[in-house]
Design a protein around this motif. Structure first.
Motif, PDB file in Angstrom:
ATOM      1  N   ALA A  39       0.822  -1.203   0.000  1.00 39.81           N
ATOM      2  CA  ALA A  39       0.000   0.000   0.000  1.00 39.81           C
ATOM      3  C   ALA A  39       0.861   1.259   0.000  1.00 39.81           C
ATOM      4  N   VAL A  40       2.008   1.197   0.658  1.00 37.04           N
ATOM      5  CA  VAL A  40       2.905   2.359   0.714  1.00 37.04           C
ATOM      6  C   VAL A  40       3.448   2.693  -0.669  1.00 37.04           C
ATOM      7  N   THR A  41       3.679   1.677  -1.497  1.00 36.38           N
ATOM      8  CA  THR A  41       4.234   1.905  -2.839  1.00 36.38           C
ATOM      9  C   THR A  41       3.216   2.482  -3.812  1.00 36.38           C
ATOM     10  N   ARG A  42       1.929   2.393  -3.469  1.00 36.45           N
ATOM     11  CA  ARG A  42       0.834   2.876  -4.332  1.00 36.45           C
ATOM     12  C   ARG A  42       0.891   2.237  -5.721  1.00 36.45           C
ATOM     13  N   SER A  43       1.209   0.967  -5.760  1.00 32.64           N
ATOM     14  CA  SER A  43       1.299   0.245  -7.024  1.00 32.64           C
ATOM     15  C   SER A  43      -0.091  -0.019  -7.586  1.00 32.64           C
ATOM     16  N   THR A  44      -0.183   0.017  -8.924  1.00 31.15           N
ATOM     17  CA  THR A  44      -1.448  -0.284  -9.600  1.00 31.15           C
ATOM     18  C   THR A  44      -1.478  -1.714 -10.134  1.00 31.15           C
ATOM     19  N   LEU A  45      -0.505  -2.524  -9.773  1.00 26.92           N
ATOM     20  CA  LEU A  45      -0.458  -3.895 -10.283  1.00 26.92           C
ATOM     21  C   LEU A  45      -1.702  -4.687  -9.929  1.00 26.92           C
ATOM     22  N   THR A  46      -2.271  -4.424  -8.764  1.00 22.51           N
ATOM     23  CA  THR A  46      -3.445  -5.186  -8.344  1.00 22.51           C
ATOM     24  C   THR A  46      -4.675  -4.865  -9.183  1.00 22.51           C
TER      25      THR A  46
END
Length: 344
Positions: free
Chosen positions: A216-223
């Motif tokens: 969540a900290v990385t704010r990745s959109t992979l999910t």
């Protein structure tokens, strides 16, 4: 520009400084202790225009590489295989010593233009550690379940179901009434294994929660990609790190082992399965491909189209994996452009 090659060991490291022509300027052996970084930087201070090349910066050289990167130095990671090739091509042939190894590392860094730049560890490093720990726990869980299955097979007619869980095993053991001392021993061992299984399950749950929190900290959109959950996304981010170290999508696909290898001969053109590359990333992409080939969506449409072209299910899945490598690359590139570097 002065290139300083470093050959790291557990108790010491050897540094060799080369000028732009490859001429050796100085050699220094430094003991690995609390003062290693200070000693090395004091020695290297005579060359303001410098960069460091560390052999195995993700392994044995991680400590000094991270200290140098954290200090703002220009550091690149030189794989051991590349340094070995440079040593063989040198005038010294195959002669091996710590100064020769360090010089080979520096020569490799001077000649190779696409070496990975070492950056200070961040949340992607944490995600990789969590992914590796989860793989260890998953392997341990399989071993515990296998041993538990063997004991329950001997204690219960017909054995235990294949989808055995801790609760199911507990219910089965409650109904066991051993008739011999040997069966009583089996039951006690099965209870010990059940306790191990519950412990591993708790650790897996804690690992997943920590992975989700760090992700969540990385704010990745992979999910946002169908088939990618926090565990798979964490594994991808942890093993990729800086996506900009891959100049193109094709370089990334080659690294993940999803691009087929050319195996043409004469007029016959064909490709074969790529078994090289990062197998952890390949496994993550395989998981995504299986989900997308099974569930309705663009991935399944593409998979069925390949089946219609005469490909086998395995070949169609591999083609889908190659497409998914492109999708993952684009998400990682956009995410990294959108956010600043996240410090731990």
């Amino acid at each position: 520009m002065i290139t300083i090659g470093i050959d790291p060991h557990k108790a010491s490291l050897t540094a060799v400084a080369l000028d732009a022509t490859g001429r050796q300027l100085a050699v220094r052996r430094v003991a690995v202790n609390a003062g290693t970084y200070k000693t090395l930087m004091g020695w290297a201070a005579r060359w303001p225009q410098r960069r460091f090349a560390v052999e195995g910066a993700a392994g044995l050289g991680r400590g000094i590489a991270q200290l140098l990167a954290g200090g703002g130095e220009d550091v690149v990671d030189v794989p051991a295989t590349l340094a070995a090739r440079a040593r063989l091509l040198d005038t010294g042939g195959a002669r091996k010593s710590d100064p020769a190894d360090a010089a080979s590392v520096a020569h490799a860094a001077m000649r190779h233009k696409r070496l990975r730049a070492v950056v200070a560890e961040d949340h992607t490093t944490q995600l990789r550690l969590l992914a590796e720990r989860r793989d260890d726990l998953a392997g341990e869980r399989v071993r515990v379940l296998n041993r538990l299955h063997v004991l329950l097979r001997d204690l219960i007619p017909g054995g235990a179901p294949s989808d055995l869980t801790a609760d199911k095993a507990s219910a089965l053991l409650r109904g066991v009434r051993p008739l011999t001392a040997t069966d009583a021993c089996r039951r006690e061992l099965a209870r010990d294994l059940l306790a191990d299984l519950r412990r591993v399950d708790r650790q897996l749950s804690a690992n997943q929660a920590k992975t989700s929190q760090t992700l969540a900290v990385t704010r990745s959109t992979l999910t946002e990609i169908h088939g990618v959950g926090p565990v798979v996304a964490g594994k991808i981010l942890g093993h990729v790190g800086d996506i900009h170290r891959f100049p193109t999508i094709d370089h990334f696909a080659s690294y993940t082992g999803t691009s087929p290898l050319d195996a043409s001969s004469g007029d016959r053109r064909r490709h074969r399965l790529n078994t090289t590359g990062n197998r952890q990333l390949n496994t993550a992409l395989h998981t995504i491909a299986v989900c997308q080939a099974r569930d309705p969506g663009p991935g399944r449409v593409y998979y069925l189209r390949k089946i219609g072209e005469g490909k086998t299910p395995a070949e169609a899945r591999r083609a889908l994996k190659r497409r998914l490598a492109n999708v993952v690359y684009r998400h990682l590139a956009k995410d990294q452009q959108r956010r600043p570097t996240v410090s731990p």
